[in-house]
Design a protein around this motif. Structure first.
Motif, short mmCIF file in Angstrom:
data_model
loop_
_atom_site.label_atom_id
_atom_site.label_comp_id
_atom_site.label_asym_id
_atom_site.label_seq_id
_atom_site.Cartn_x
_atom_site.Cartn_y
_atom_site.Cartn_z
N ARG A 33 3.43 43.35 4.95
CA ARG A 33 3.20 44.69 4.39
C ARG A 33 2.30 44.59 3.15
NH1 ARG A 33 5.65 49.43 6.94
NH2 ARG A 33 7.57 48.74 7.92
N GLY A 34 2.18 43.38 2.62
CA GLY A 34 1.30 43.18 1.47
C GLY A 34 2.01 43.32 0.13
N LEU A 35 3.35 43.35 0.16
CA LEU A 35 4.12 43.43 -1.10
C LEU A 35 4.59 42.00 -1.40
CD1 LEU A 35 4.06 46.30 0.16
CD2 LEU A 35 6.35 46.65 -0.72
N TYR A 36 3.68 41.20 -1.93
CA TYR A 36 3.95 39.76 -1.94
C TYR A 36 5.05 39.30 -2.88
CZ TYR A 36 0.30 38.78 1.40
OH TYR A 36 -0.43 38.74 2.56
N TRP A 37 5.39 40.10 -3.88
CA TRP A 37 6.50 39.69 -4.74
C TRP A 37 7.83 39.85 -4.00
CZ3 TRP A 37 4.22 44.32 -4.71
CH2 TRP A 37 5.02 45.45 -4.72
N PRO A 94 7.50 37.98 8.80
CA PRO A 94 6.05 37.82 8.85
C PRO A 94 5.56 36.42 9.20
CG PRO A 94 6.68 39.05 6.90
CD PRO A 94 7.94 38.50 7.49
N ARG A 95 4.43 36.40 9.93
CA ARG A 95 3.72 35.15 10.22
C ARG A 95 2.50 35.04 9.32
NH1 ARG A 95 1.29 35.40 16.15
NH2 ARG A 95 -0.13 33.85 15.33
N ASP A 96 2.33 36.01 8.46
CA ASP A 96 1.22 36.04 7.49
C ASP A 96 1.26 34.78 6.61
OD1 ASP A 96 -0.55 38.10 5.65
OD2 ASP A 96 0.70 36.79 4.43
N SER A 97 0.10 34.19 6.35
CA SER A 97 0.17 32.92 5.62
C SER A 97 0.66 33.07 4.19
CB SER A 97 -1.13 32.10 5.69
OG SER A 97 -2.25 32.87 5.63
N GLY A 98 0.48 34.25 3.58
CA GLY A 98 1.05 34.48 2.25
C GLY A 98 2.58 34.40 2.30
N ALA A 99 3.15 35.00 3.33
CA ALA A 99 4.61 34.95 3.50
C ALA A 99 5.05 33.54 3.86
CB ALA A 99 5.04 35.95 4.56
N LEU A 100 4.26 32.87 4.71
CA LEU A 100 4.61 31.49 5.09
C LEU A 100 4.58 30.57 3.88
CD1 LEU A 100 2.55 31.14 8.40
CD2 LEU A 100 5.03 31.42 8.20
N ALA A 104 -4.40 40.39 -7.61
CA ALA A 104 -4.10 38.95 -7.57
C ALA A 104 -4.07 38.36 -8.97
CB ALA A 104 -5.16 38.24 -6.73
N GLY A 105 -3.87 37.06 -9.02
CA GLY A 105 -3.83 36.37 -10.30
C GLY A 105 -2.52 36.64 -11.01
N ASN A 106 -2.62 36.87 -12.33
CA ASN A 106 -1.42 37.04 -13.15
C ASN A 106 -0.95 38.50 -13.13
OD1 ASN A 106 0.57 36.86 -15.09
ND2 ASN A 106 -0.65 35.57 -16.45
N ALA A 107 -0.53 38.96 -11.95
CA ALA A 107 -0.06 40.34 -11.80
C ALA A 107 1.43 40.34 -11.49
CB ALA A 107 -0.82 41.05 -10.69
N CYS A 163 -3.91 34.44 -2.92
CA CYS A 163 -4.07 34.83 -4.32
C CYS A 163 -2.95 35.71 -4.83
CB CYS A 163 -5.41 35.53 -4.50
SG CYS A 163 -6.72 34.78 -3.54
N ALA A 164 -2.13 36.26 -3.91
CA ALA A 164 -1.01 37.06 -4.36
C ALA A 164 0.22 36.18 -4.60
CB ALA A 164 -0.70 38.16 -3.36
N CYS A 165 0.07 34.88 -4.35
CA CYS A 165 1.16 33.95 -4.70
C CYS A 165 0.55 32.68 -5.30
CB CYS A 165 2.09 33.68 -3.53
SG CYS A 165 1.31 33.25 -1.99
N SER A 166 -0.33 32.88 -6.27
CA SER A 166 -0.98 31.76 -6.97
C SER A 166 0.02 31.10 -7.91
CB SER A 166 -2.13 32.30 -7.82
OG SER A 166 -3.16 32.80 -6.99
N PRO A 167 -0.21 29.83 -8.27
CA PRO A 167 -1.21 28.91 -7.73
C PRO A 167 -0.79 28.39 -6.35
CG PRO A 167 -0.15 28.03 -9.73
CD PRO A 167 0.60 29.24 -9.34
#
Lengths: 159, 518
Positions: free
Chosen positions: B44-48, B8-14, B343-346, A129-133
């Motif tokens: 680290r959770g800084l997804y941008w 990272p191996r985190d799926s957000g990073a992947l 999350a979302g539009n942030a 959700c931090a890289c939606s969609p």
């Protein structure tokens, strides 16, 4: 004749999976996962095998299989594309991206394309959700879906 | 000297290309003949800024991001292995304000350590809580957890220590610890990040729970949408068994405990604890009527502790630093820290662990930086698909269980989804009903039928068919679902629906009026 030998094959393989896993506590879901992993879906022919192995009625087993979104009753396409339709992705234009994917692939939700290339499935949150969609193609996660990424997805499934 | 590089191996990073970056770095290391080690850490959770690559230099960790595979050669050219300057330089990651402002108790190690290295875990304070628990009586362990004020982080906010005490006091030869890792709420990803980024903390927390209540077997019920978490957990469990953290004798003690990961099959309702237990038993994931409580008759009818991932992962620090230390954070009856997920539009989406008490406005505007689209924030949904939509007028609400309840909302699993002013709140209300219909287990009528009727009513409002009458019907329906449903799925679906209606009534008016108003 061919169908019959396939049935026998399914029954034999399902029997060995059930025999191997029935000693687990609460074995039904792990068995169903393994069967889907083996065949790509949960064949109808496997249900009586599971039922007799676990001492359940066929209706009980069917009730469980049909309850969960993950289990298929027929094989999927060569690729499986899951597209997130939940709120976080909605907030980032996910609905529009999903529409474009449906158009580009020529399939609707839960459908497999005529050439068998891809099955499209809705999913309600992939935790990205931090890289939606977001989406998932054959288990690989994809974030920030945009025109370019949609192009890459379409190219990959058409290969 | 071997240089350590972290990708990272985190799926957000992947999902943003970390796998390709890691491959490119490995290939450069080979072709340039450099003595370097590649570690796949958590995020680290800084997804941008993901994929964020870090290097351990003589001056400490230095970060670069967001890195793409194409940037990798230039990073080597800029001597990033010694912290060299590059367009993607971020400096010391701990000094990035987003990270520096956090209070990381549960997420202390995520993004720092190698998730499947037990040595790394121990070098960063891991296992101290478990070692202390092994010297304590079960009653004392439970008292520490109770005194810490820790409440269920899965959403219900029930005191964790009280749950444990009930299981401790219930006689039984066989007891279970079940970890609810069915993190299905949109806008939430903290469970996933912990499981992928620091799985040992969950193993440690579950093991402490086992010692406290006398359980010998644990299950992690993990949603099937999280294959990377499954991999990380199973790798960590294998390491923990080999090292004697799990098994017949936990760290050489008289206690035996082992953990197994079980995969769900795509049913949202299995995040509800009794539905989860039925699913683990191999049944349809249908909600059970309570009583009996899972603490008395849970998995296979045995006394069972069932806690969310973050609740269990917060236990080691409570045992390590003491109940008073943990309780010192927070406000009112919301104690300790909470990993907020933006999350979302942030503009700055990610994980922000902080003591309870920040206002919603601070989280959305100051930390999240407003919207990514640059348009005004119109609504934020807090607490997943069953959480209320909050308008700007309620942005002074402090992040606290009771404060949110007082505003007809819930903090749930602490996910916040930001929407800009293009959102259509009638559409969101309809979606809440549609989602409830798709995911209803079907056991109780208000949820099973109410959700379907709710979609129809929303559609009639959208088509301008007797709107006033339909709105009245929608309110009545929500009331029935709220008070008549067996579990939170049907019972809480009215939160997003009613909050959308109450705070954004203009979106529920018939179209001609809306168009005239615009």
């Amino acid at each position: 004749m061919k169908m019959q030998s396939e049935d026998v094959g399914i029954t034999a393989r399902a029997t060995s999976i059930v025999d191997e896993m029935k000693k687990l506590e609460g074995p039904l879901l792990p068995i169903l996962h393994e069967i889907q992993n083996e065949f790509g879906y949960v064949p109808r022919e496997a249900l009586p095998v599971i039922a007799s192995g676990l001492n359940l009625s066929r209706a009980d087993v069917y009730g469980v299989v049909s309850f969960y979104h993950d289990y298929r009753d027929q094989p999927a396409g060569r690729h499986v594309l899951k597209v997130c339709r939940a709120e976080s992705c909605q907030a980032m234009g996910g609905d529009e991206m999903a529409d474009r994917l449906r158009d580009a692939l020529g399939v609707d939700w839960h459908e497999t394309s005529k050439d068998g290339a891809v099955t499209l499935e809705p999913v309600y949150c992939l935790g990205l959700c931090a890289c939606s969609p977001s989406a998932m193609l054959d288990g690989e996660v994809i974030g920030r879906l945009d025109e370019d990424r949609i192009g890459e997805i379409v190219a990959e499934v058409r290969q | 000297m071997t240089v350590t590089i972290y990708v990272p191996r985190d799926s957000g990073a992947l999902a943003l290309g970390a796998g390709k970056v890691a491959d490119a770095i490995a290939s450069e290391i080979r072709t340039r003949g450099i003595n370097a080690k590649l570690v796949r850490n958590g995020s680290r959770g800084l997804y941008w800024l993901e994929p964020m690559v870090e290097v351990e230099t003589s001056q400490g960790r230095v970060a670069y991001g967001p890195v793409t595979a194409k940037d990798v050669a230039s990073l080597f050219d800029a001597d990033f292995l010694s912290g060299g300057k590059h367009a993607l330089s971020l400096g010391d990651p701990e000094e990035i304000p987003y990270l520096a402002r956090q209070t990381r108790l549960t997420f202390a190690r995520v993004g720092i350590t190698d998730p499947i290295s037990l040595d790394d875990y121990k070098a960063h304070g891991g296992l101290v809580g478990l070692e202390k628990a092994l010297t304590m009586t079960p009653t004392d362990i439970v008292r520490q957890v109770t005194d810490s004020g820790l409440r269920g982080r899965g959403g219900a906010g029930f005191p964790t220590g009280v749950k444990w005490k009930t299981v401790l006091d219930t006689p039984g030869e066989l007891k279970y610890i079940v970890c609810n890792a069915d993190e299905g709420d949109s806008g939430t990803f903290s469970d996933r990040m912990i499981m992928e980024g620091d799985p040992f903390i969950l193993i440690e927390g579950m093991t402490i729970a086992a010692i406290a209540v006398g359980a010998t077997k644990g299950y992690i019920y993990l949603r099937s949408e999280y294959p990377h978490a499954e991999r990380a957990l199973n790798e960590a469990l294998a390491v923990a068994r080999k090292a004697g953290v799990l098994g017949k004798s936990i760290l050489g003690s008289i206690h035996a405990f082992d953990i197994e990961v079980r995969m769900g099959a795509g049913a949202y309702v299995c995040g509800e604890e009794t539905a989860l237990l039925d699913s683990l038993e191999g049944k349809r994931g249908q909600v059970r009527a309570k009583p009996p409580l899972p603490a008395h008759k849970g998995l296979f009818g045995r006394p069972t502790v069932i806690n969310n991932v973050i609740s269990l992962a917060s236990v080691p620090i409570v045992l390590d630093k003491g109940a008073a230390y943990y309780k010192d954070f927070g406000l009112g009856r919301s104690r300790g820290t909470i990993p907020i997920q933006i999350a979302g539009n942030a503009r700055y989406p990610g994980l922000f662990e902080a003591a309870f008490g920040l206002t919603l406005g601070e989280i959305v505007d100051k930390i999240g930086g407003g919207t990514k689209s640059g348009r005004p924030v119109r609504a934020v949904q807090v607490g997943g698909p069953l959480g209320a939509y909050f308008p700007r007028e309620l942005f002074d609400t402090p992040f606290d269980y009771e404060a949110f309840a007082a505003k007809d909302g819930l903090i749930g699993h602490a996910g916040i989804v930001v929407f800009d002013d293009t959102v259509d709140m009638l559409k969101q209300a309809r979606f809440a009903m549609e989602f409830c219909g798709i995911e209803s287990c079907g056991k109780c009528t208000p949820c099973r039928v109410g959700a379907v009727r709710g979609v129809e009513v929303a559609d009639r409002i959208a088509h301008g068919v007797e709107p006033e009458k339909q709105i009245e019907l929608l309110e009545d329906l929500c009331n029935t679902m709220k008070f008549g449903s067996l579990c939170a799925l049907g019972g809480f679906t009215p939160y997003p629906v009613m909050s959308a209606l109450r705070h954004f009534p203009e979106d529920f008016r018939p179209h001609p009026v809306r168009e005239a108003a615009e």
